[in-house]
Enzyme design. Structure first.
Site, PDB file in Angstrom:
ATOM      1  N   ARG A 224      50.631  92.425  59.362  1.00 17.36           N
ATOM      2  CA  ARG A 224      50.292  91.076  59.786  1.00 17.36           C
ATOM      3  C   ARG A 224      50.099  90.242  58.528  1.00 17.36           C
ATOM      4  NH1 ARG A 224      51.979  92.440  64.027  1.00 17.36           N
ATOM      5  NH2 ARG A 224      50.992  92.288  66.106  1.00 17.36           N
ATOM      6  N   GLU A 252      51.317  81.587  59.687  1.00 20.36           N
ATOM      7  CA  GLU A 252      52.495  81.916  60.487  1.00 20.36           C
ATOM      8  C   GLU A 252      52.484  81.077  61.763  1.00 20.36           C
ATOM      9  OE1 GLU A 252      53.948  85.822  62.879  1.00 20.36           O
ATOM     10  OE2 GLU A 252      53.582  86.165  60.734  1.00 20.36           O
ATOM     11  N   HIS A 271      59.027  87.122  61.627  1.00 19.75           N
ATOM     12  CA  HIS A 271      58.354  88.091  62.508  1.00 19.75           C
ATOM     13  C   HIS A 271      59.325  88.636  63.557  1.00 19.75           C
ATOM     14  CE1 HIS A 271      54.035  89.194  63.941  1.00 19.75           C
ATOM     15  NE2 HIS A 271      54.870  90.191  64.148  1.00 19.75           N
TER      16      HIS A 271
END
Length: 308
Positions: A224, A252, A271
């Site tokens: 992450r 993000e 992602h």
């Protein structure tokens, strides 16, 4: 028993369900298909955010939340007592391992640079060769779970030497603890980060972590974004000392104008490591099996505890 799922295609992919199980599709909280208080088993969207977790307050009868993602960081601490939270451990192992392998080979063999050269119609052999190679590299995998094992298996044909790191050491499995990172990092030519986001791992890859990596090393983050200190990473990559391949960032989505976009030593994807064509069949295959277990009164697998 009422089950809510997030994709229409999931109805068939769940497989045969016991009598009395009703399935409805809920793709958006603004359009509930029925009374949310009557839902027993909820399968929220893939990569659901904190906003999705906040909807739990209206699903007052839910007893199981089955995630389609391997990470549960948006949900931990937000699921009421008595509700079982389960992740999709195992579903994403091979796709993420594929991404890591592809990113490692691509960055080391200078594919991003050659793409930029192609756009300029530049036969750039003198500028970028000879390239580094993955073959024979010393690889440190930080996160020795199922995805970490899959990454190791995918890299094995390239003759790499792998060192495994987990939250705590497991000597019987040749796994080191995170407290040994300072000693291990100076020898790692490729560092793959695949830990869950928890209070302990937030900012794990900080300035000291990056400084301990040797010159020319490659950092790969498929965990992450907040596991890595972005400012520290930008500074190291901008210096040209190390490179990075990132499927996740902090913030993000990465906003336009962020310095990471323009760093020649940074390779970015939005992602996407787990977003493959086989995602829904695998994920809903797991969800269907979990529904059958729950209906039969059997223990569920992949239950999340302490963020894992």
């Amino acid at each position: 028993m009422m089950v809510w799922i997030a994709h229409e295609a999931g109805r068939e992919l769940l497989g045969e369900l016991p009598a009395g199980v009703e399935v409805e599709v809920c793709t958006d909280a603004a359009t509930w298909p029925s009374d949310p208080a009557k839902v027993d088993f909820w399968v929220p969207p893939f990569l659901a955010t904190v906003r999705a977790a906040d909807q739990l307050s209206q699903l007052t009868g839910v007893r199981v939340v089955q995630l389609l993602s391997a990470g549960a960081d948006a949900w931990t601490g937000r699921v009421p007592a008595g509700v079982q939270l389960c992740d999709a451990r195992g579903v994403h192992d091979k796709p993420v391992a594929e991404w890591v392998l592809g990113a490692a080979i691509g960055v080391l063999r200078r594919f991003p640079a050659f793409v930029r050269a192609q756009e300029c119609e530049d036969w750039a052999i003198k500028q970028y060769t000879p390239t580094p190679e993955l073959t024979g590299k010393r690889v440190l995998i930080v996160g020795a779970g199922s995805i970490g094992r899959a990454i190791e298996e995918h890299m094995a044909p390239f003759g790499v030497s792998v060192t495994r790191v987990a939250r705590t050491a497991r000597p019987d499995e040749d796994v080191h603890g995170v407290d040994e990172l300072a000693r291990l990092l100076p020898y790692a030519e490729v560092v793959v980060v695949v830990v869950p986001l928890t209070d302990e791992t937030r900012g794990l890859v900080d300035a000291a972590f990056l400084a301990a990596m040797p010159d020319g090393a490659l950092l790969i983050n498929v965990a992450r974004g907040p596991v890595v200190d972005t400012d520290a990473l930008v500074a190291e990559v901008a210096s040209g000392r190390i490179e990075a391949a990132l499927d996740v960032t902090d913030p993000e989505p990465l906003p336009a104008g962020h310095p990471l976009w323009q760093l020649p030593g940074a390779f970015l994807t939005p992602h996407t490591a787990g977003s493959v064509e086989g995602l829904l069949p695998r994920a809903y295959g797991l969800a269907g099996a979990q529904i059958r277990r729950y209906a039969a009164g059997e223990p569920l697998i992949n239950q999340v505890s302490e963020g894992y």
